[in-house]
Design an enzyme around this catalytic site. Structure first.
Site, PDB file in Angstrom:
ATOM      1  CB  SER A   1      -1.170   0.128   1.407  1.00 17.76           C
ATOM      2  OG  SER A   1      -1.451   1.321   1.502  1.00 17.76           O
TER       3      SER A   1
ATOM      4  CE1 TYR B   1      -4.045  -0.930   5.082  1.00 22.26           C
ATOM      5  CE2 TYR B   1      -3.178   0.417   4.383  1.00 22.26           C
ATOM      6  CZ  TYR B   1      -3.799  -0.562   4.256  1.00 22.26           C
ATOM      7  OH  TYR B   1      -4.014  -1.066   2.596  1.00 22.26           O
TER       8      TYR B   1
END
Ligand code: NAP
Length: 287
Positions: free
Chosen positions: A180, A193
């Site tokens: 990401s 995350y």
């Protein structure tokens, strides 16, 4: 509005044009991305997609099937998995859904073994399954939530890699791991995350060194992509899409089709000399 019109540098003001594309839900661009797929480019190949019940994984499973691959995908929500499977079959794709949780090594071992038993080889692995949790400062971050993100986004990718790589090596195949933009840049309030996605980038580079002669291994680092996850981000962060994409030169969110097109490319022989890289799919993000 066509993609060419949107990308035409003489078509000013660009932001107004792009705002139109955003308002149209990116539909024109999604169509253009699908049109860029070459039917048959993956004919005879067998692919695994983790997290194919929703969002990017579901769209990519369909794109790989349209490109000619046989596609095995997993996810925990069986009803959704069966829906995606039926939709791809209606389009003529050869596809099989398996209920398997990437946090459970035994289930993943069986999922990979089942794919091999069904189709006899593995050429492509898209390790995509991942979760996000509502943002919080580190001191308020729930430890169980941190552990779940590590178990899914990091350990889940590792477990998939562990069982897939021997087969990919035999087939001289390609692996694409889902990282990401949050693994490249340090954003506040999503420490778990971001850390798991940064670790996926590291594992990808290390694996590309280890398996360099046999498997091409790359990672994706998408920015905001219009999926159920982005809906949760808007709700949990109390932000609009426009706020999220403000740093991106293209000033719009991406579509799952635009991610799928990159996966198909990286899985194909067109990317035969591309390995060990992190591919941004982020509208030219400059942050
Ligand atoms: P999504 O629609 O929520 O899809 C997530 C997928 O992961 C679902 O199919 C889900 O299936 C699967 N999954 C989650 N936990 C799992 C588990 N324990 N075992 C098996 N499958 C599991 O979100 P998305 O946006 O498509 O996200 C896909 C990937 O892209 C994620 O890794 C995400 O971090 C990454 N990403 C997304 C964006 C974005 O803006 N959307 C940006 C950058 C990166 P089940 O719930 O059925 O298990």
């Amino acid at each position: 509005m066509t993609r060419d019109e949107i990308l035409d540098p003489t078509a000013l003001p660009r932001r107004t044009v792009l705002a139109g594309a955003i308002a149209a839900g990116g539909a024109a661009l999604a169509t253009a991305a699908s049109a860029a797929e070459t039917p048959g480019v993956l004919a005879g190949k067998v692919a695994i997609v983790t997290g194919g019940t929703s969002g990017i994984g579901a769209v990519t499973a369909a794109a790989l099937a349209r490109a000619g691959a046989k596609v095995a995908f997993n996810g925990r929500r069986e009803a959704l998995g069966r829906e995606v499977e039926a939709r791809i079959r209606r389009e003529g794709g050869d596809v099989a859904y398996t209920r398997a949780d990437v946090r459970d090594a035994a289930q993943m071992e069986r999922f990979v073994a089942g794919t091999l038993a069904r189709w006899g080889r593995l050429d492509i692995a898209f390790n995509n399954a991942g979760i996000d949790l509502p943002p919080a400062p580190i001191a308020d971050t729930d430890i169980a939530g941190f552990d779940d993100q590590v178990a899914t986004n990091l350990r889940g990718v590792f477990v998939a890699m562990k069982y897939e790589l021997p087969h990919l090596a035999r087939a001289k195949g390609a692996m694409i791991n889902m990282a990401s933009i949050g693994g490249r840049h340090a954003f506040p309030n999503i420490v778990a995350y971001g850390a798991t996605k940064a670790a996926v980038i590291h594992m990808t580079r290390a694996a590309a060194q280890e398996y360099g002669r046999e498997v091409r291994i790359n990672a994706l680092a998408p920015g905001a992509i219009e999926t159920p996850m982005l809906e949760r981000v808007r709700r949990d962060w109390q932000v609009t899409t426009e706020q999220l994409v403000a740093p991106y030169p293209m000033r719009r969110a991406g579509t799952p089709e635009e991610v799928a097109a990159v996966v198909v490319f990286l899985a194909s022989d067109a990317a035969s000399y591309v390995s060990g890289h992190v591919i941004g799919i982020d509208g030219g993000d400059l942050t």
